[in-house]
Scaffold this motif. Structure first.
Motif, PDB file in Angstrom:
ATOM      1  N   ASP A   1     -35.739  -3.462 -59.192  1.00 19.85           N
ATOM      2  CA  ASP A   1     -36.675  -4.443 -58.654  1.00 19.85           C
ATOM      3  C   ASP A   1     -36.312  -5.845 -59.141  1.00 19.85           C
ATOM      4  OD1 ASP A   1     -37.906  -2.234 -57.649  1.00 19.85           O
ATOM      5  OD2 ASP A   1     -39.836  -2.551 -58.657  1.00 19.85           O
ATOM      6  N   ASN A   2     -36.563  -6.830 -58.291  1.00 18.71           N
ATOM      7  CA  ASN A   2     -36.320  -8.239 -58.616  1.00 18.71           C
ATOM      8  C   ASN A   2     -34.857  -8.508 -58.970  1.00 18.71           C
ATOM      9  OD1 ASN A   2     -39.395  -7.686 -59.669  1.00 18.71           O
ATOM     10  ND2 ASN A   2     -39.158  -9.670 -58.652  1.00 18.71           N
ATOM     11  N   LYS A   3     -33.975  -7.858 -58.246  1.00 23.64           N
ATOM     12  CA  LYS A   3     -32.545  -8.086 -58.418  1.00 23.64           C
ATOM     13  C   LYS A   3     -32.228  -9.565 -58.203  1.00 23.64           C
ATOM     14  CE  LYS A   3     -28.086  -6.570 -56.517  1.00 23.64           C
ATOM     15  NZ  LYS A   3     -27.429  -5.697 -55.515  1.00 23.64           N
ATOM     16  N   HIS A   4     -31.379 -10.114 -59.033  1.00 24.10           N
ATOM     17  CA  HIS A   4     -30.938 -11.513 -59.020  1.00 24.10           C
ATOM     18  C   HIS A   4     -31.975 -12.465 -59.612  1.00 24.10           C
ATOM     19  CE1 HIS A   4     -27.485 -10.234 -56.839  1.00 24.10           C
ATOM     20  NE2 HIS A   4     -28.127  -9.988 -55.724  1.00 24.10           N
ATOM     21  N   HIS A   5     -33.191 -11.997 -59.892  1.00 29.54           N
ATOM     22  CA  HIS A   5     -34.171 -12.878 -60.511  1.00 29.54           C
ATOM     23  C   HIS A   5     -33.831 -13.048 -61.987  1.00 29.54           C
ATOM     24  CE1 HIS A   5     -36.574 -11.467 -56.999  1.00 29.54           C
ATOM     25  NE2 HIS A   5     -36.962 -12.733 -57.005  1.00 29.54           N
ATOM     26  N   LYS A   6     -33.953 -14.253 -62.461  1.00 33.54           N
ATOM     27  CA  LYS A   6     -33.662 -14.558 -63.862  1.00 33.54           C
ATOM     28  C   LYS A   6     -34.935 -14.542 -64.700  1.00 33.54           C
ATOM     29  CE  LYS A   6     -30.564 -17.721 -64.679  1.00 33.54           C
ATOM     30  NZ  LYS A   6     -29.878 -19.036 -64.868  1.00 33.54           N
ATOM     31  N   LEU A   7     -36.012 -15.046 -64.148  1.00 33.72           N
ATOM     32  CA  LEU A   7     -37.252 -15.213 -64.891  1.00 33.72           C
ATOM     33  C   LEU A   7     -38.428 -14.879 -63.977  1.00 33.72           C
ATOM     34  CD1 LEU A   7     -38.607 -16.286 -67.522  1.00 33.72           C
ATOM     35  CD2 LEU A   7     -38.510 -18.564 -66.523  1.00 33.72           C
ATOM     36  N   ILE A   8     -39.298 -13.962 -64.429  1.00 32.39           N
ATOM     37  CA  ILE A   8     -40.441 -13.578 -63.609  1.00 32.39           C
ATOM     38  C   ILE A   8     -41.704 -13.497 -64.470  1.00 32.39           C
ATOM     39  CG2 ILE A   8     -38.958 -12.223 -62.075  1.00 32.39           C
ATOM     40  CD1 ILE A   8     -40.260  -9.706 -63.247  1.00 32.39           C
ATOM     41  N   ARG A   9     -42.825 -13.601 -63.776  1.00 30.62           N
ATOM     42  CA  ARG A   9     -44.130 -13.403 -64.403  1.00 30.62           C
ATOM     43  C   ARG A   9     -44.758 -12.162 -63.787  1.00 30.62           C
ATOM     44  NH1 ARG A   9     -49.178 -17.755 -64.248  1.00 30.62           N
ATOM     45  NH2 ARG A   9     -50.767 -16.371 -65.131  1.00 30.62           N
ATOM     46  N   THR A  10     -45.336 -11.294 -64.631  1.00 28.09           N
ATOM     47  CA  THR A  10     -45.960 -10.071 -64.137  1.00 28.09           C
ATOM     48  C   THR A  10     -47.392  -9.963 -64.639  1.00 28.09           C
ATOM     49  OG1 THR A  10     -45.477  -8.558 -65.981  1.00 28.09           O
ATOM     50  CG2 THR A  10     -43.684  -8.967 -64.392  1.00 28.09           C
ATOM     51  N   ASN A  11     -48.134  -9.030 -64.056  1.00 27.51           N
ATOM     52  CA  ASN A  11     -49.436  -8.668 -64.618  1.00 27.51           C
ATOM     53  C   ASN A  11     -49.212  -7.602 -65.696  1.00 27.51           C
ATOM     54  OD1 ASN A  11     -49.008  -6.223 -63.260  1.00 27.51           O
ATOM     55  ND2 ASN A  11     -50.284  -6.815 -61.522  1.00 27.51           N
ATOM     56  N   GLY A  12     -50.296  -7.072 -66.220  1.00 29.41           N
ATOM     57  CA  GLY A  12     -50.191  -6.077 -67.282  1.00 29.41           C
ATOM     58  C   GLY A  12     -49.598  -4.761 -66.846  1.00 29.41           C
ATOM     59  N   PHE A  13     -49.523  -4.542 -65.525  1.00 26.98           N
ATOM     60  CA  PHE A  13     -48.922  -3.318 -64.988  1.00 26.98           C
ATOM     61  C   PHE A  13     -47.437  -3.494 -64.675  1.00 26.98           C
ATOM     62  CE2 PHE A  13     -53.450  -3.268 -63.833  1.00 26.98           C
ATOM     63  CZ  PHE A  13     -53.838  -2.074 -64.434  1.00 26.98           C
ATOM     64  N   LEU A  14     -46.874  -4.627 -65.081  1.00 34.16           N
ATOM     65  CA  LEU A  14     -45.462  -4.970 -64.863  1.00 34.16           C
ATOM     66  C   LEU A  14     -45.142  -5.179 -63.385  1.00 34.16           C
ATOM     67  CD1 LEU A  14     -43.620  -2.626 -67.418  1.00 34.16           C
ATOM     68  CD2 LEU A  14     -44.899  -4.731 -67.804  1.00 34.16           C
ATOM     69  N   GLU A  15     -46.156  -5.580 -62.618  1.00 35.66           N
ATOM     70  CA  GLU A  15     -45.955  -5.916 -61.208  1.00 35.66           C
ATOM     71  C   GLU A  15     -45.710  -7.420 -61.096  1.00 35.66           C
ATOM     72  OE1 GLU A  15     -49.068  -2.568 -59.394  1.00 35.66           O
ATOM     73  OE2 GLU A  15     -49.763  -4.604 -59.897  1.00 35.66           O
ATOM     74  N   ALA A  16     -44.654  -7.801 -60.383  1.00 39.74           N
ATOM     75  CA  ALA A  16     -44.279  -9.208 -60.275  1.00 39.74           C
ATOM     76  C   ALA A  16     -45.379 -10.029 -59.601  1.00 39.74           C
ATOM     77  CB  ALA A  16     -42.976  -9.344 -59.505  1.00 39.74           C
ATOM     78  N   VAL A  17     -45.766 -11.115 -60.242  1.00 42.93           N
ATOM     79  CA  VAL A  17     -46.758 -12.044 -59.711  1.00 42.93           C
ATOM     80  C   VAL A  17     -46.081 -13.315 -59.223  1.00 42.93           C
ATOM     81  CG1 VAL A  17     -48.768 -13.460 -60.292  1.00 42.93           C
ATOM     82  CG2 VAL A  17     -48.567 -11.141 -61.214  1.00 42.93           C
ATOM     83  N   ASN A  18     -45.047 -13.744 -59.942  1.00 40.56           N
ATOM     84  CA  ASN A  18     -44.334 -14.970 -59.591  1.00 40.56           C
ATOM     85  C   ASN A  18     -42.901 -14.880 -60.092  1.00 40.56           C
ATOM     86  OD1 ASN A  18     -43.879 -17.508 -58.585  1.00 40.56           O
ATOM     87  ND2 ASN A  18     -45.415 -18.547 -59.838  1.00 40.56           N
TER      88      ASN A  18
END
Length: 368
Positions: free
Chosen positions: A176-193
């Motif tokens: 998941d989120n291949k090529h992304h360098k920096l992400i923000r997730t919720n507590g369930f590790l689901e990408a938010v931003n």
């Protein structure tokens, strides 16, 4: 008709790729810091004008043995000093005086390795097991509370006050989120931003230096080598600002950021940010990889003075580990102790080093 549909698909694909590229540019305030134009000075310690006070902390040993051997990361928070030894697969906690409190290590078989860790606002510890792709949650007493399987490969972690996270993802992440360098997730590790993307100028197999999130009361700092851009985030995890550090002719060219093993000798002429960098309106500090050697730096932005660690002998600045916006922590190893390089050491600290113990040096900074 089939040809027309195929052409339409190609056009949409190109547009989609273009839209993806637009996301790589963050619409945030940016500031350029031309360190190449600063006046350089070599120093064996921080100038006294920048230091309010200094103290030494002896990390307690057990039966003449240290609880950790190689210090990879320190977090000084909640009146505790957390010390990570990646090779020893150990995270130890000490109080503010250096008294041993507790530790987590791989003998519990709860994790395979420790890629990174962070401490949340309640004192709970979150540990990233990079090999098993898990995020483990420990209480402040280091009891395992829960764990989650990560849907992506994680380098570094920052705990957010709402229970979510900032993650620095690995360049080799293929999930998941291949090529992304920096992400923000919720507590369930689901990408938010998502904030940044890896480009073509990256080496998946050669790490010159590690990196981490650096947290203060007001903001969090992120820099992923080999890029000389430092991003700041609010405590809530919102991106605020970008600082671009410019080393002039010593900047690493884009083409030399990949296939590094064939170009290492070129780095004899390069300088880049390493591990972590703090910056405000008055000064910046951190560590450089300077012509293939690690080096502490302190930049007085108002006077345009750049203070660089003297590399002729090991000193108190050789291994900086943490900075919370006020207190800079460094570690002194017993094998590196010598009378000439550490003239300001207290007698107690000297004795502890001679006995084989680890000593932390805490600088309380004068600059606001």
């Amino acid at each position: 008709m089939k040809i027309l549909l195929s052409l339409l698909f190609v056009v949409l694909l190109v547009i989609g790729c273009a839209s993806e590229k637009v996301k790589t540019s963050l619409d945030i305030p940016s500031e350029h810091i031309a360190l190449a134009a600063f006046n350089e000075q070599v120093t064996g310690g921080l100038p006294s004008a920048f230091v309010k006070r200094k103290r030494y902390i002896n990390l307690e040993m057990h039966k003449d043995q240290n609880y950790v051997n190689i210090v990879d990361k320190i977090i000084n928070t909640h009146s505790r000093i957390y010390v990570l030894d990646k090779r020893g697969k150990t995270l130890a906690a000490f109080d503010s005086t250096g008294k041993y409190l507790t530790k987590i290590d791989s003998r519990t078989r709860e994790f395979s390795n420790i890629a990174d860790f962070d401490v949340d606002k309640f004192g709970s510890v979150y540990l990233v097991d990079g090999r098993a792709n898990r995020v483990l949650h420990y209480s402040d007493a280091f009891n395992l509370m829960s764990f989650k399987i990560a849907p992506f490969d994680i380098d570094v972690i920052d705990c957010l006050p709402d229970g979510g996270f900032l993650f620095g993802l690995s360049s080799w992440n293929e999930r998941d989120n291949k090529h992304h360098k920096l992400i923000r997730t919720n507590g369930f590790l689901e990408a938010v931003n998502t904030f940044l993307y890896y480009d073509d100028f990256v080496d998946h197999n050669f790490w010159i230096t590690g990196y981490r999130f650096l947290k203060t009361d007001k903001e969090t700092f992120y820099n992923k080598p080999l890029d000389n851009e430092v991003y700041t985030f609010s405590p809530a995890g919102d991106v605020k600002k970008r600082y671009t550090f410019d080393f002039g002719k010593m900047n690493v060219p884009q083409e030399d950021k990949k296939e590094i093993d064939t170009k290492v000798s070129r780095y004899d002429s390069y300088r880049l940010l390493s591990e972590f960098t703090f910056v405000n309106e008055q000064y910046a500090l951190g560590r450089l990889w300077d012509k293939r050697k690690f080096r502490f730096f302190y930049a007085d932005r108002n006077k345009r003075e750049l203070y660089l660690e003297d590399l002729s002998a090991t000193n108190e600045l050789s291994h900086i580990m943490d900075f919370d916006g006020r207190r800079l922590l460094t570690v002194i190893y017993p094998g590196e102790y010598n009378e000439n390089g550490f003239k300001e050491l207290s007698d107690d600290a000297r004795g502890h080093l001679k006995a084989g113990g680890l000593v932390l040096c805490e600088y309380e900074m004068n600059a606001e």
